[in-house]
Design an enzyme around this catalytic site. Sequence first.
Site, PDB file in Angstrom:
ATOM      1  N   SER A  40       0.680  -1.267   0.015  1.00  0.00           N
ATOM      2  CA  SER A  40      -0.008   0.008   0.197  1.00  0.00           C
ATOM      3  C   SER A  40       0.919   1.262   0.110  1.00  0.00           C
ATOM      4  CB  SER A  40      -1.021   0.055   1.264  1.00  0.00           C
ATOM      5  OG  SER A  40      -1.849   0.847   1.251  1.00  0.00           O
ATOM      6  N   LYS A  85     -22.290  16.854   4.674  1.00  0.00           N
ATOM      7  CA  LYS A  85     -21.417  17.246   5.632  1.00  0.00           C
ATOM      8  C   LYS A  85     -21.142  16.575   6.701  1.00  0.00           C
ATOM      9  CE  LYS A  85     -19.039  20.763   7.271  1.00  0.00           C
ATOM     10  NZ  LYS A  85     -17.899  21.069   6.462  1.00  0.00           N
TER      11      LYS A  85
END
Length: 346
Positions: free
Chosen positions: A159, A211
């Site tokens: 990764s 949000k």
Amino acid sequence: MSSHQEDQNTISTKRSHSFLTAIKSVFATIGVISVVLFVIFVGIISISIYSFSSGIKTFSSSMGGASSSAKTGLTFTTPNTSSPYIAGIRLYGEITPENSALVIEKLETARDDKHVVGILFDVNSPGGSVVPSQEIYDTIKEITKVKPVVTYVREVAASGAYYSSASSSKIIANRGSIIGSIGVIMNGFEADKLIQFLKINPFVIKTGALKDTGSPTRPMNEKDKQYLQELIEETRMQFVDDVKQGRKTSDATMKFMSDGRVVLGPQALNLKLIDIIGTKQTAISELVTLAKVKITPDVFYYDDIQSFSELFAQKFAGSTNNIIRDSFSENFKNTKLQNKIPKAEY
């Protein structure tokens, strides 16, 4: 007579009770004083270790040919030499904003040191945060324009660790090294049912529907999932594009690795994710070739300078861990479970 005797017994009982109460009070007082003294003792020891650590830290960094941190302002050792050398820089463990900043500082120090002929980037990491991985990648990319950087994968470059290494001049890995995991993952949890069970009523005032996406106080809807999936997909494409640019890998290879899989050294070599299968010495030899020097210089690792208190804590934790492990192992040997549990080793 009996009344008089009863009075004497009562007086005797009261005296015994008073005596026992006094004894208890004395022992209680001794206990409180002992606890207070112990706390004071531990406090004094802690303050002494903390005060002494800075002196030990500076002293230790000046030993063994390393320059003092007080002089250089660095938190890691650098060689006090005028001879050419290879700078060894480790990327071990999870990549975080804190340790990546130190890695980048080491890389830049090696770049600016005229005695450094090249950098051995020693990697053993499962990855970590996105931006720190990108910052290391960008730093190595710029350094390779002036000095060679060879990555040696000790065990794992997965990764973000592989991302960080992809801009190196060359990548060397052992045949058992784990390479890949090209992808992005995002974890979270929903605690709204637990909150309802506890009869807690959270409220959110927001300016947009997305949000509070990912908030554990409410269940995630399909719009939230789509939004986050698009976000991490864009992040994955940045990963893929940088690896393709750094490694010159084919679209077929990136498509094959796009599911987040890892591969071992030989397959990584076939996919051109690495350049050579070998050892650290192989990586050093490749670095010497790229640096175009005739004699192999010494490798000097930029090691972190640990304070006395940090070393003390590590030794104490290590000793405690060994005691617990040895005790458990001894007890475990006396059970028949040892022959029933499968164990794989290499």
